[in-house]
Design an enzyme around this catalytic site. Sequence first.
Site, PDB file in Angstrom:
ATOM      1  N   LYS A  11     -27.700  -1.180 -25.301  1.00  0.00           N
ATOM      2  CA  LYS A  11     -26.571  -0.441 -25.862  1.00  0.00           C
ATOM      3  C   LYS A  11     -26.891   1.056 -25.949  1.00  0.00           C
ATOM      4  CE  LYS A  11     -24.990  -4.424 -28.660  1.00  0.00           C
ATOM      5  NZ  LYS A  11     -24.792  -4.909 -30.052  1.00  0.00           N
ATOM      6  N   TYR A  51     -15.725  -7.804 -27.055  1.00  0.00           N
ATOM      7  CA  TYR A  51     -15.847  -8.185 -28.465  1.00  0.00           C
ATOM      8  C   TYR A  51     -14.554  -8.788 -29.030  1.00  0.00           C
ATOM      9  CZ  TYR A  51     -20.446  -5.954 -29.054  1.00  0.00           C
ATOM     10  OH  TYR A  51     -21.775  -5.631 -28.988  1.00  0.00           O
ATOM     11  N   PHE A  59     -14.926  -4.014 -39.125  1.00  0.00           N
ATOM     12  CA  PHE A  59     -15.785  -3.093 -38.393  1.00  0.00           C
ATOM     13  C   PHE A  59     -15.465  -3.020 -36.895  1.00  0.00           C
ATOM     14  CE2 PHE A  59     -18.053  -7.180 -38.895  1.00  0.00           C
ATOM     15  CZ  PHE A  59     -18.286  -7.529 -37.567  1.00  0.00           C
ATOM     16  N   ARG A  94     -32.542 -14.683 -26.874  1.00  0.00           N
ATOM     17  CA  ARG A  94     -32.017 -14.339 -28.210  1.00  0.00           C
ATOM     18  C   ARG A  94     -33.148 -14.268 -29.234  1.00  0.00           C
ATOM     19  NH1 ARG A  94     -26.493 -13.704 -29.250  1.00  0.00           N
ATOM     20  NH2 ARG A  94     -26.701 -14.086 -31.469  1.00  0.00           N
ATOM     21  N   THR A 100     -28.789 -10.771 -35.474  1.00  0.00           N
ATOM     22  CA  THR A 100     -27.730  -9.767 -35.347  1.00  0.00           C
ATOM     23  C   THR A 100     -27.945  -8.583 -36.284  1.00  0.00           C
ATOM     24  OG1 THR A 100     -26.219 -11.578 -34.808  1.00  0.00           O
ATOM     25  CG2 THR A 100     -25.212  -9.482 -35.451  1.00  0.00           C
ATOM     26  N   ASN A 125     -27.895  -2.389 -33.166  1.00  0.00           N
ATOM     27  CA  ASN A 125     -28.957  -3.373 -32.916  1.00  0.00           C
ATOM     28  C   ASN A 125     -29.460  -3.383 -31.476  1.00  0.00           C
ATOM     29  OD1 ASN A 125     -26.748  -4.639 -31.830  1.00  0.00           O
ATOM     30  ND2 ASN A 125     -26.702  -6.341 -33.288  1.00  0.00           N
ATOM     31  N   HIS A 128     -27.381  -6.248 -26.553  1.00  0.00           N
ATOM     32  CA  HIS A 128     -26.471  -7.392 -26.611  1.00  0.00           C
ATOM     33  C   HIS A 128     -27.133  -8.521 -25.835  1.00  0.00           C
ATOM     34  CE1 HIS A 128     -23.011  -9.991 -26.417  1.00  0.00           C
ATOM     35  NE2 HIS A 128     -23.282 -10.152 -25.144  1.00  0.00           N
TER      36      HIS A 128
HETATM   37  P1  DAT Z   1     -24.628 -10.987 -31.720  1.00  0.00           P
HETATM   38  O1  DAT Z   1     -24.554  -9.594 -31.118  1.00  0.00           O
HETATM   39  O2  DAT Z   1     -25.973 -11.254 -32.349  1.00  0.00           O
HETATM   40  O3  DAT Z   1     -24.196 -12.075 -30.773  1.00  0.00           O
HETATM   41  P2  DAT Z   1     -22.013 -11.188 -32.972  1.00  0.00           P
HETATM   42  O4  DAT Z   1     -21.523 -11.663 -31.654  1.00  0.00           O
HETATM   43  O5  DAT Z   1     -21.690 -11.983 -34.187  1.00  0.00           O
HETATM   44  O6  DAT Z   1     -23.614 -11.005 -32.954  1.00  0.00           O
HETATM   45  O7  DAT Z   1     -21.502  -9.704 -33.250  1.00  0.00           O
HETATM   46  C1  DAT Z   1     -21.413  -8.767 -32.204  1.00  0.00           C
HETATM   47  C2  DAT Z   1     -21.841  -7.401 -32.707  1.00  0.00           C
HETATM   48  O8  DAT Z   1     -20.990  -6.982 -33.784  1.00  0.00           O
HETATM   49  C3  DAT Z   1     -23.240  -7.370 -33.300  1.00  0.00           C
HETATM   50  O9  DAT Z   1     -24.248  -7.209 -32.329  1.00  0.00           O
HETATM   51  C4  DAT Z   1     -23.171  -6.224 -34.249  1.00  0.00           C
HETATM   52  C5  DAT Z   1     -21.733  -6.253 -34.738  1.00  0.00           C
HETATM   53  N1  DAT Z   1     -21.636  -6.925 -36.037  1.00  0.00           N
HETATM   54  C6  DAT Z   1     -21.615  -8.267 -36.255  1.00  0.00           C
HETATM   55  N2  DAT Z   1     -21.498  -8.543 -37.568  1.00  0.00           N
HETATM   56  C7  DAT Z   1     -21.442  -7.333 -38.192  1.00  0.00           C
HETATM   57  C8  DAT Z   1     -21.311  -6.928 -39.554  1.00  0.00           C
HETATM   58  N3  DAT Z   1     -21.205  -7.826 -40.551  1.00  0.00           N
HETATM   59  N4  DAT Z   1     -21.286  -5.603 -39.827  1.00  0.00           N
HETATM   60  C9  DAT Z   1     -21.377  -4.683 -38.828  1.00  0.00           C
HETATM   61  N5  DAT Z   1     -21.489  -4.996 -37.530  1.00  0.00           N
HETATM   62  C10 DAT Z   1     -21.522  -6.304 -37.219  1.00  0.00           C
HETATM   63 MG    MG Z   2     -22.339 -12.467 -29.891  1.00  0.00          MG
END
Ligand code: DAT
Ligand code: MG
Length: 170
Positions: A11, A51, A59, A94, A100, A125, A128
Amino acid sequence: MAIEQLLILIKPDGVKKSLTGNILTKLSEARMVIIGSKTLKVSRELAQTHYYQLKDKPFFGELVDYIQGKIYGEPYDRVLAFVYQGEDAIARMRKIAGATNPEEADPVSIRGAYGRITTKGVYENVVHCSSDPSEAEREIKLWFNPEEIVKQIYPTKKVVIEKEEKEDWA
Ligand code: DAT
Ligand code: MG
């Protein structure tokens, strides 16, 4: 165990922090092969589609800005995209990526070592990583065309495109 493929993105915060080498080194420990790679600027549409499952989250707007690298600008507003393939690839990658939430991630994982939560609450983070085989398929098809991947991983079809304008070397 099955051979899987998945989408990994470095990212814009990973690009800005000059972490590409470190991230690829950590990922290489899993002994997966890269079957597609490119650098690209992320359009709003691509970010929102990627997303889409989070579109109702408070967010979401900031998340879309983040993956587009809006807050970083030139020359960091881009991502590096990779398709990796290997045995049990999704779970293994992962694990290397980490949880996350970078504050909760294993400190030795990529997100634990390099991620942060901004004062606005955005999870920066760094990477992806697809979460399961069906999401991986959706994401790979969203980010890559078949000819950008060196191996046929999903069925393809021939299409005739007429009078399509595209950029070529002058
Ligand atoms: P991952 O990226 O681990 O698959 P995800 O698909 O649930 O996690 O979420 C996608 C992205 O959204 C994640 O990398 C960061 C952001 N995100 C998720 N939950 C969040 C939260 N509670 N507050 C802020 N950003 C968040
Ligand atoms: Mg995800």
